[in-house]
Design a protein around this motif. Structure first.
Motif, short mmCIF file in Angstrom:
data_model
loop_
_atom_site.label_atom_id
_atom_site.label_comp_id
_atom_site.label_asym_id
_atom_site.label_seq_id
_atom_site.Cartn_x
_atom_site.Cartn_y
_atom_site.Cartn_z
N ALA A 52 7.12 2.42 9.64
CA ALA A 52 8.17 1.96 10.34
C ALA A 52 9.45 3.29 10.34
CB ALA A 52 9.41 0.98 9.30
N GLY A 53 10.19 3.08 11.55
CA GLY A 53 10.63 4.07 11.53
C GLY A 53 11.26 4.36 13.35
N GLN A 54 12.29 5.44 13.47
CA GLN A 54 11.21 6.55 14.78
C GLN A 54 10.82 6.91 15.08
OE1 GLN A 54 13.99 9.68 15.80
NE2 GLN A 54 15.33 8.12 17.64
N VAL A 55 10.23 6.46 16.58
CA VAL A 55 8.14 7.38 16.48
C VAL A 55 9.04 7.45 18.44
CG1 VAL A 55 6.22 7.32 17.48
CG2 VAL A 55 7.52 5.83 15.03
N THR A 56 7.90 8.98 18.82
CA THR A 56 8.08 9.58 20.17
C THR A 56 6.78 9.11 20.45
OG1 THR A 56 10.49 11.33 19.23
CG2 THR A 56 9.12 11.06 21.24
N LEU A 57 6.53 8.48 21.84
CA LEU A 57 5.73 8.35 22.60
C LEU A 57 5.25 9.69 23.79
CD1 LEU A 57 5.47 4.78 21.84
CD2 LEU A 57 3.31 6.57 20.86
N LEU A 58 5.24 10.60 23.91
CA LEU A 58 4.50 11.80 25.16
C LEU A 58 3.15 10.98 26.21
CD1 LEU A 58 5.26 14.70 23.02
CD2 LEU A 58 7.14 13.18 24.06
N VAL A 59 4.20 10.36 26.90
CA VAL A 59 2.93 9.47 28.21
C VAL A 59 2.91 10.77 29.08
CG1 VAL A 59 2.43 7.59 29.15
CG2 VAL A 59 3.52 7.73 26.69
N HIS A 60 1.50 10.64 28.89
CA HIS A 60 1.20 11.57 30.56
C HIS A 60 0.42 11.24 31.30
CE1 HIS A 60 0.77 15.50 32.67
NE2 HIS A 60 -1.15 14.88 32.65
N ASN A 61 0.15 10.90 32.67
CA ASN A 61 -0.84 10.41 33.69
C ASN A 61 -1.98 10.90 33.89
OD1 ASN A 61 -2.58 9.18 35.42
ND2 ASN A 61 -0.36 8.32 36.91
N TYR A 62 -3.12 11.19 33.68
CA TYR A 62 -4.06 11.74 33.51
C TYR A 62 -5.12 11.47 35.55
CZ TYR A 62 -3.23 15.17 29.68
OH TYR A 62 -2.64 15.94 28.97
N GLY A 63 -4.44 10.00 35.40
CA GLY A 63 -5.42 9.10 36.29
C GLY A 63 -5.09 10.55 38.04
N ARG A 64 -5.61 9.45 38.75
CA ARG A 64 -5.38 9.42 40.25
C ARG A 64 -4.41 8.40 40.40
NH1 ARG A 64 -10.96 9.67 42.18
NH2 ARG A 64 -11.51 7.96 40.12
N LEU A 65 -4.43 7.07 40.08
CA LEU A 65 -3.11 6.17 40.20
C LEU A 65 -1.89 6.02 39.75
CD1 LEU A 65 -5.66 3.37 40.67
CD2 LEU A 65 -5.50 5.10 42.53
N THR A 66 -1.30 5.41 40.41
CA THR A 66 0.21 5.67 39.20
C THR A 66 0.12 4.55 38.29
OG1 THR A 66 1.50 6.07 41.17
CG2 THR A 66 2.95 4.48 39.52
N HIS A 67 0.21 5.18 37.02
CA HIS A 67 0.32 4.04 36.14
C HIS A 67 2.07 3.75 35.13
CE1 HIS A 67 -3.64 3.96 35.76
NE2 HIS A 67 -3.47 4.95 35.91
#
Length: 123
Positions: A52-67
């Protein structure tokens, strides 16, 4: 028949490797950061565990479409990214209480096609 036997053995070995890889849970370490990859139609890692607590999710789109990327608890959105064009990245920092959260790309049919996962937050 030796060729058929070798091919059968190869199929069994590859199946075991693929099935074994499906159960991997990524544990968030002391950095409190986890990299999340979006593709057609997959979210990697699919299972994440954090305290529990603060979590940072570093999200990267490796696909060919928008997500996009959405974190929810019991159907209530806890945070989300904007739509990410192919190659785009963004950080999403959340303060989370214990519980089992869903992670998903919710654009079009992404979630139904496999772009989802679970974020288990413990004490």
């Amino acid at each position: 028949m030796p060729g058929l036997r070798a091919a059968s053995l190869l199929v069994i070995v590859l199946s075991a490797v693929l099935i074994g890889g499906c159960g991997h849970t990524h544990v968030v370490g002391s950095s409190r950061t986890v990299d999340v990859a979006l593709t057609e139609y997959r979210l990697i890692p699919q299972d994440v565990r954090a305290s529990a607590g603060q979590v940072t999710l570093l999200v990267h789109n490796y696909g060919r479409l928008t997500h996009n990327f959405v974190v929810s608890l019991d159907g209530q959105q806890q945070g989300q990214t904007p739509p990410l064009a192919p190659g785009d990245s963004v950080g999403l920092t959340l303060t989370l209480s214990p519980g089992t959260y869903s992670m998903a790309s919710t654009l079009l049919s992404d979630q139904a096609l496999g772009a989802y996962g679970t974020l288990k937050v413990t004490r």
